[in-house]
Design a protein around this motif. Structure first.
Motif, PDB file in Angstrom:
ATOM      1  N   VAL A 145       0.623  -1.143   0.063  1.00 47.94           N
ATOM      2  CA  VAL A 145       0.115   0.046  -0.337  1.00 47.94           C
ATOM      3  C   VAL A 145       0.768   1.538   0.171  1.00 47.94           C
ATOM      4  N   ASN A 146       1.889   1.161   0.906  1.00 47.67           N
ATOM      5  CA  ASN A 146       3.269   2.354   1.812  1.00 47.67           C
ATOM      6  C   ASN A 146       3.524   2.361  -0.545  1.00 47.67           C
ATOM      7  N   MET A 147       4.269   1.689  -1.162  1.00 46.28           N
ATOM      8  CA  MET A 147       5.122   1.605  -2.109  1.00 46.28           C
ATOM      9  C   MET A 147       3.657   2.045  -3.287  1.00 46.28           C
ATOM     10  N   PHE A 148       3.039   1.981  -3.521  1.00 42.01           N
ATOM     11  CA  PHE A 148       2.029   1.977  -4.537  1.00 42.01           C
ATOM     12  C   PHE A 148       1.399   3.472  -4.001  1.00 42.01           C
ATOM     13  N   GLY A 149       1.258   3.469  -3.069  1.00 40.88           N
ATOM     14  CA  GLY A 149       0.598   5.114  -2.827  1.00 40.88           C
ATOM     15  C   GLY A 149       2.118   6.470  -2.767  1.00 40.88           C
ATOM     16  N   ILE A 150       3.146   6.057  -2.164  1.00 37.31           N
ATOM     17  CA  ILE A 150       4.144   6.981  -2.614  1.00 37.31           C
ATOM     18  C   ILE A 150       4.686   7.328  -3.810  1.00 37.31           C
ATOM     19  N   ARG A 152       3.244   6.565  -6.749  1.00 42.24           N
ATOM     20  CA  ARG A 152       2.143   7.042  -7.772  1.00 42.24           C
ATOM     21  C   ARG A 152       2.185   8.320  -7.973  1.00 42.24           C
ATOM     22  N   VAL A 153       2.075   9.159  -6.427  1.00 44.40           N
ATOM     23  CA  VAL A 153       1.865  10.156  -6.316  1.00 44.40           C
ATOM     24  C   VAL A 153       3.115  11.126  -6.399  1.00 44.40           C
ATOM     25  N   VAL A 154       4.274  10.488  -5.912  1.00 44.77           N
ATOM     26  CA  VAL A 154       5.919  11.174  -7.037  1.00 44.77           C
ATOM     27  C   VAL A 154       6.121  10.818  -8.668  1.00 44.77           C
ATOM     28  N   GLY A 155       5.281   9.962  -8.989  1.00 46.90           N
ATOM     29  CA  GLY A 155       5.647  10.090 -10.958  1.00 46.90           C
ATOM     30  C   GLY A 155       4.716  10.371 -11.179  1.00 46.90           C
ATOM     31  N   ALA A 156       3.471  11.100 -10.747  1.00 42.12           N
ATOM     32  CA  ALA A 156       2.389  11.949 -11.205  1.00 42.12           C
ATOM     33  C   ALA A 156       2.568  13.333 -10.954  1.00 42.12           C
ATOM     34  N   TYR A 157       3.496  13.961  -9.719  1.00 40.13           N
ATOM     35  CA  TYR A 157       3.817  14.722  -9.508  1.00 40.13           C
ATOM     36  C   TYR A 157       5.338  15.681 -10.532  1.00 40.13           C
ATOM     37  N   LEU A 158       5.806  13.878 -10.792  1.00 48.37           N
ATOM     38  CA  LEU A 158       7.271  14.405 -11.318  1.00 48.37           C
ATOM     39  C   LEU A 158       6.549  14.917 -12.964  1.00 48.37           C
ATOM     40  N   ASN A 159       5.628  14.816 -13.922  1.00 55.62           N
ATOM     41  CA  ASN A 159       4.771  14.913 -14.495  1.00 55.62           C
ATOM     42  C   ASN A 159       4.151  15.979 -15.182  1.00 55.62           C
ATOM     43  N   SER A 160       3.436  16.754 -13.490  1.00 55.25           N
ATOM     44  CA  SER A 160       2.698  17.461 -13.412  1.00 55.25           C
ATOM     45  C   SER A 160       1.854  18.666 -14.717  1.00 55.25           C
ATOM     46  N   MET A 161       3.086  18.571 -15.563  1.00 54.84           N
ATOM     47  CA  MET A 161       2.070  18.765 -16.453  1.00 54.84           C
ATOM     48  C   MET A 161       0.578  18.154 -17.440  1.00 54.84           C
ATOM     49  N   GLY A 166      -5.188  14.137 -16.643  1.00 56.47           N
ATOM     50  CA  GLY A 166      -4.905  12.882 -15.507  1.00 56.47           C
ATOM     51  C   GLY A 166      -6.434  12.828 -14.539  1.00 56.47           C
ATOM     52  N   ASP A 167      -5.920  13.973 -13.564  1.00 62.13           N
ATOM     53  CA  ASP A 167      -7.456  14.601 -12.808  1.00 62.13           C
ATOM     54  C   ASP A 167      -8.706  14.746 -13.542  1.00 62.13           C
ATOM     55  N   TYR A 168      -9.202  15.073 -14.222  1.00 60.88           N
ATOM     56  CA  TYR A 168     -10.619  15.577 -14.996  1.00 60.88           C
ATOM     57  C   TYR A 168     -11.106  14.341 -15.793  1.00 60.88           C
ATOM     58  N   LEU A 169      -9.846  13.256 -16.783  1.00 61.40           N
ATOM     59  CA  LEU A 169     -10.557  12.421 -16.549  1.00 61.40           C
ATOM     60  C   LEU A 169     -10.366  10.364 -15.518  1.00 61.40           C
ATOM     61  N   GLY A 170      -9.894  11.219 -14.509  1.00 61.05           N
ATOM     62  CA  GLY A 170     -10.229  10.509 -13.585  1.00 61.05           C
ATOM     63  C   GLY A 170      -8.976   8.998 -13.356  1.00 61.05           C
ATOM     64  N   LEU A 171      -7.988   9.282 -13.937  1.00 61.23           N
ATOM     65  CA  LEU A 171      -7.031   8.308 -13.441  1.00 61.23           C
ATOM     66  C   LEU A 171      -5.600   8.940 -13.291  1.00 61.23           C
ATOM     67  N   LEU A 172      -5.691   9.626 -12.402  1.00 61.34           N
ATOM     68  CA  LEU A 172      -4.659   9.169 -11.404  1.00 61.34           C
ATOM     69  C   LEU A 172      -4.799   8.114 -10.609  1.00 61.34           C
ATOM     70  N   PRO A 173      -5.617   7.599  -9.766  1.00 62.22           N
ATOM     71  CA  PRO A 173      -5.411   6.513  -9.013  1.00 62.22           C
ATOM     72  C   PRO A 173      -4.949   5.366  -9.428  1.00 62.22           C
ATOM     73  N   TYR A 174      -4.595   4.897 -11.004  1.00 59.65           N
ATOM     74  CA  TYR A 174      -4.642   4.521 -11.345  1.00 59.65           C
ATOM     75  C   TYR A 174      -3.031   3.707 -11.553  1.00 59.65           C
ATOM     76  N   PRO A 175      -3.073   2.107 -11.835  1.00 56.28           N
ATOM     77  CA  PRO A 175      -0.931   2.220 -11.892  1.00 56.28           C
ATOM     78  C   PRO A 175      -0.877   2.006 -13.522  1.00 56.28           C
ATOM     79  N   TYR A 176      -1.691   1.974 -14.207  1.00 56.05           N
ATOM     80  CA  TYR A 176      -0.848   2.134 -15.638  1.00 56.05           C
ATOM     81  C   TYR A 176      -1.108   3.845 -16.060  1.00 56.05           C
ATOM     82  N   TYR A 177      -1.959   4.623 -15.611  1.00 55.61           N
ATOM     83  CA  TYR A 177      -1.515   6.279 -15.754  1.00 55.61           C
ATOM     84  C   TYR A 177      -0.130   5.968 -16.318  1.00 55.61           C
TER      85      TYR A 177
END
Length: 210
Positions: A145-150, A152-161, A166-177
């Motif tokens: 849970v911790n590995m996935f959460g951390i 996922r969040v760091v990876g998403a914010y490293l690509n904040s462009m 991702g947020d609008y389409l609801g893709l952020l919670p998924y690992p394939y994002y």
């Protein structure tokens, strides 16, 4: 068996040597790709934060598309210019044409993103999906849970462009994002470099005079 093992070792060594040589020869382009990513990460996050505070979904997707397109245009221009420079060497016979060079350079630059994407996927696959908290969140095993959460969040914010999209389409919670957002940059860099070697499709450049 020993001969096959020795041949496999030589093949692996050759692959690593070629990969290292590619990174060394194209380090300038790869570093610039990383600089563009980190610069547009800050820019994209600022736009997303401003839009998110407003609570306006149209603003979130609008700013998200703008930051993503701006980032991809910068990558296209960088790749095209490198392809155009290499064309001179290719035409003179001093360089072998590699039409996938832009895409390969982008993949190398995406290694930090891929690391977080793979770790997030490993964490997600290790989660026991049958056990949920009262709020419906994953809770066990804790390491997964911790590995996935951390990651996922760091990876998403490293690509904040891309985060607004991702947020609008609801893709952020998924690992394939985290894997999905690597595709646009690799594609754009591949196409940009290839067209640069042909000196067509240049942006902000008078290719006819080159």
């Amino acid at each position: 068996m020993e001969m096959n093992s020795s041949a496999d070792n030589r093949k692996k060594t050759g692959i690593f040597r070629r990969a290292a040589g590619f990174c060394s020869k194209n380090s300038d382009m790869i570093v610039k790709m990383l600089v563009h990513q980190f610069g547009l990460t800050v820019f994209g996050y600022l736009l997303y934060s401003a839009a998110n505070v407003s609570g306006n979904s149209a603003l979130i997707i609008g700013f998200g598309i703008f930051s993503a397109v701006f980032y991809l245009v910068l990558l296209y221009v960088l790749s095209w210019e490198n392809g155009s420079k290499d064309k001179i060497r290719i035409d003179a016979g001093r360089m072998k044409r590699d039409k996938f060079k832009g895409a390969k350079a982008s993949l190398v630059a995406a290694i930090p993103n891929l690391i977080f994407a793979v770790l997030a996927l490993i964490g997600y696959l290790g989660i026991n999906k049958e056990v949920l908290s009262a709020e419906g969140g994953y809770i066990t095993p804790e390491w997964a849970v911790n590995m996935f959460g951390i990651c996922r969040v760091v990876g998403a914010y490293l690509n904040s462009m891309y985060i607004g999209i991702g947020d609008y389409l609801g893709l952020l919670p998924y690992p394939y994002y985290l894997f999905l957002i690597i595709v646009p940059s690799v594609t754009v860099c591949g196409v940009g470099y290839f067209l640069g070697t042909k000196e067509i499709g240049g942006l902000f450049t008078d290719s006819k005079k080159r």
